[in-house]
Design a protein around this motif. Sequence first.
Motif, mmCIF file in Angstrom:
data_model
loop_
_atom_site.group_PDB
_atom_site.id
_atom_site.type_symbol
_atom_site.label_atom_id
_atom_site.label_comp_id
_atom_site.label_asym_id
_atom_site.label_seq_id
_atom_site.Cartn_x
_atom_site.Cartn_y
_atom_site.Cartn_z
ATOM 1 N N VAL A 74 108.306 30.941 80.277
ATOM 2 C CA VAL A 74 108.070 29.565 80.728
ATOM 3 C C VAL A 74 107.043 29.539 81.856
ATOM 4 N N THR A 75 107.242 30.360 82.881
ATOM 5 C CA THR A 75 106.332 30.310 84.029
ATOM 6 C C THR A 75 104.945 30.877 83.687
ATOM 7 N N GLU A 76 104.896 31.923 82.852
ATOM 8 C CA GLU A 76 103.594 32.506 82.506
ATOM 9 C C GLU A 76 102.761 31.558 81.646
ATOM 10 N N LEU A 99 103.944 38.675 79.974
ATOM 11 C CA LEU A 99 105.248 38.218 80.472
ATOM 12 C C LEU A 99 105.733 38.996 81.683
ATOM 13 N N LYS A 100 105.249 40.226 81.853
ATOM 14 C CA LYS A 100 105.722 41.030 82.988
ATOM 15 C C LYS A 100 104.711 41.026 84.138
ATOM 16 N N ARG A 101 103.900 39.987 84.163
ATOM 17 C CA ARG A 101 102.888 39.832 85.204
ATOM 18 C C ARG A 101 103.556 39.685 86.581
ATOM 19 N N PRO A 102 103.037 40.387 87.622
ATOM 20 C CA PRO A 102 103.520 40.109 88.986
ATOM 21 C C PRO A 102 103.082 38.695 89.384
ATOM 22 N N MET A 103 104.037 37.817 89.618
ATOM 23 C CA MET A 103 103.692 36.412 89.852
ATOM 24 C C MET A 103 103.431 36.113 91.321
ATOM 25 N N ARG A 104 102.485 35.221 91.528
ATOM 26 C CA ARG A 104 102.247 34.605 92.829
ATOM 27 C C ARG A 104 102.953 33.247 92.806
ATOM 28 N N PRO A 105 103.030 32.565 93.942
ATOM 29 C CA PRO A 105 103.591 31.203 93.904
ATOM 30 C C PRO A 105 102.863 30.360 92.848
ATOM 31 N N LEU A 106 103.626 29.784 91.938
ATOM 32 C CA LEU A 106 103.062 29.008 90.824
ATOM 33 C C LEU A 106 102.595 27.642 91.323
ATOM 34 N N LEU A 107 101.348 27.278 91.029
ATOM 35 C CA LEU A 107 100.790 26.002 91.484
ATOM 36 C C LEU A 107 100.972 24.885 90.461
ATOM 37 N N SER A 108 101.536 25.196 89.296
ATOM 38 C CA SER A 108 101.570 24.223 88.203
ATOM 39 C C SER A 108 102.488 23.035 88.480
ATOM 40 N N PHE A 109 103.404 23.166 89.441
ATOM 41 C CA PHE A 109 104.231 22.040 89.878
ATOM 42 C C PHE A 109 103.765 21.520 91.238
ATOM 43 N N GLY A 110 102.503 21.818 91.596
ATOM 44 C CA GLY A 110 102.080 21.556 92.967
ATOM 45 C C GLY A 110 102.642 22.656 93.861
ATOM 46 N N PHE A 111 102.495 22.465 95.166
ATOM 47 C CA PHE A 111 103.040 23.457 96.091
ATOM 48 C C PHE A 111 103.228 22.800 97.447
ATOM 49 N N GLY A 112 104.020 23.460 98.302
ATOM 50 C CA GLY A 112 104.253 22.911 99.626
ATOM 51 C C GLY A 112 105.243 21.760 99.594
ATOM 52 N N PRO A 113 105.183 20.886 100.588
ATOM 53 C CA PRO A 113 106.183 19.810 100.722
ATOM 54 C C PRO A 113 106.198 18.846 99.536
ATOM 55 N N VAL A 143 85.077 16.266 96.666
ATOM 56 C CA VAL A 143 84.747 17.681 96.532
ATOM 57 C C VAL A 143 85.781 18.298 95.591
ATOM 58 N N THR A 144 85.335 19.135 94.663
ATOM 59 C CA THR A 144 86.253 19.790 93.724
ATOM 60 C C THR A 144 86.426 21.256 94.105
ATOM 61 N N LEU A 145 87.677 21.699 94.143
ATOM 62 C CA LEU A 145 88.008 23.075 94.499
ATOM 63 C C LEU A 145 88.474 23.832 93.264
ATOM 64 N N TYR A 146 88.047 25.104 93.151
ATOM 65 C CA TYR A 146 88.360 25.891 91.959
ATOM 66 C C TYR A 146 89.147 27.165 92.253
ATOM 67 N N ARG A 147 89.165 27.632 93.496
ATOM 68 C CA ARG A 147 89.809 28.912 93.794
ATOM 69 C C ARG A 147 91.264 28.724 94.226
ATOM 70 N N TYR A 148 92.090 29.683 93.851
ATOM 71 C CA TYR A 148 93.524 29.638 94.171
ATOM 72 C C TYR A 148 93.763 29.506 95.680
ATOM 73 N N ASN A 149 93.145 30.379 96.461
ATOM 74 C CA ASN A 149 93.458 30.411 97.891
ATOM 75 C C ASN A 149 93.038 29.135 98.602
ATOM 76 N N ASP A 150 91.906 28.549 98.217
ATOM 77 C CA ASP A 150 91.475 27.284 98.818
ATOM 78 C C ASP A 150 92.475 26.176 98.495
ATOM 79 N N ILE A 151 92.897 26.122 97.235
ATOM 80 C CA ILE A 151 93.817 25.069 96.793
ATOM 81 C C ILE A 151 95.191 25.263 97.427
ATOM 82 N N HIS A 152 95.655 26.487 97.475
ATOM 83 C CA HIS A 152 96.947 26.787 98.105
ATOM 84 C C HIS A 152 96.938 26.327 99.563
ATOM 85 N N SER A 153 95.842 26.563 100.275
ATOM 86 C CA SER A 153 95.774 26.179 101.693
ATOM 87 C C SER A 153 95.804 24.661 101.865
#
Length: 428
Positions: free
Chosen positions: A305-307, A361-375, A69-79
């Motif tokens: 860099v992060t943006e 560049l001055k975007r309010p950032m959420r946790p960046l998923l580009s390095f993965g997330f969590g443990p 199954v492929t997931l496309y939304r931020y919140n689903d992937i973050h969970s």
Amino acid sequence: MTSQYDAMLDQMVADYSLVTNGYAGSAPANPYPMFEEKRAQCPVMHGDLLQQNKIPSMADYMMTGRPVVTLYRYNDIHSVLMNPDDWLSYIVGDGFGAAVDNMLLTAMDGEEHSKYRKTLQKPFMRSQIRKLMDTLIRPVVVHEFVNQLKPRGKADLLREFALPFPIRAMYAYFGFPHDGDLLGNLASWAIKVVAAPQTDPEIAKITIPQSMVAGQSMYETLLPIVRGYRERGEMRNDILGYMMQAEHDGEAFSDEEIANFIRMLLLAAGETTTRSFANMMVQLLEAPEVLEEIRQDRSLVPKAVTETMRRDPTAGAVARIAARDMEIGGMTVPKGTAVLCSIASANRDPEVYEDPDRLWLKRPMRPLLSFGFGPHMCMGMHMALTEMEVALEEIIALPNLRFDPGYPRPEIRGLNMRGPDALHVLWD
């Protein structure tokens, strides 16, 4: 520049291109309109986006027919990424794990992962890496690369800078001797291991055996380096010195275990930073007003860099497998089903990021998923971020930096391992 060094760079470019081609498949170079459509129409999609585009998929590297199954939304992937008990990582090792004796931290789960991560992470912590910014990373970037490029007024920044500099900096931190042949060989072998998974069976007949040979060559080269380091007894403040003195479950690491771990770390020690830096520079050169904003205010460098990593990440997808029957986004995902998480899509989810296509560049950032997330967040994240910050600061100091009109505009491509094929620039 010696012809030997040129030959090394040519080989690195060829290996890099092999990976890019393998992970580009039949996908559009710009996949973001497709992701927008998927998020709207089928945010939890039966099927494997990468395989559908003839790209090796971490969700089913060996094409066994595993349900995906492929997931496309931020919140689903973050969970998913935040729940390692129900979404397991062992399938990450299916593709090239065999070439490194299945010693992959990213493919470990549960207590095994937690223990190894705790043992190995100290030299990669932000506090440790930031100490290297002006003592190791900047001297490498400035003295070995930027100062050599400056008088020339033009370069392929991919070939002559983005490919070699992260490897040179990271290998110095490992504690390796400063040896150009060693650097080139280990970098080339590491990319060959990463390039092993291919959807074209004829290409895979070449790349899979090649990856096994490369993995063995890495080990056979690293073991004498480790043994020599121990024999000299000079426990420096580098990764080899740390591992010589570290204990895991009350036991010291053997030279063979250290060689295995270093080999694992080398797979991500250069190329992902290369691609992230190149992607960043393409985006900034396409937006001269943003580049000028950074020149005027260097405090924006970390945000740049992060943006840019949010807007066009190198690692476009990661995969997990359901440890039990799960539900996500209103869909039941049976035990043993893999989920392919489209990080690139999540990073432009308008539910999370306002005006997500904009480079802001001055975007309010959420946790960046580009390095993965969590443990399982990338252990080398702080090294990569610091390398990219230093490199950006030094490269934008080249006056009137711009695309070279004598070459086609670079295009970032690939659904995974995204990057341009070249980055030709001029400066005054």
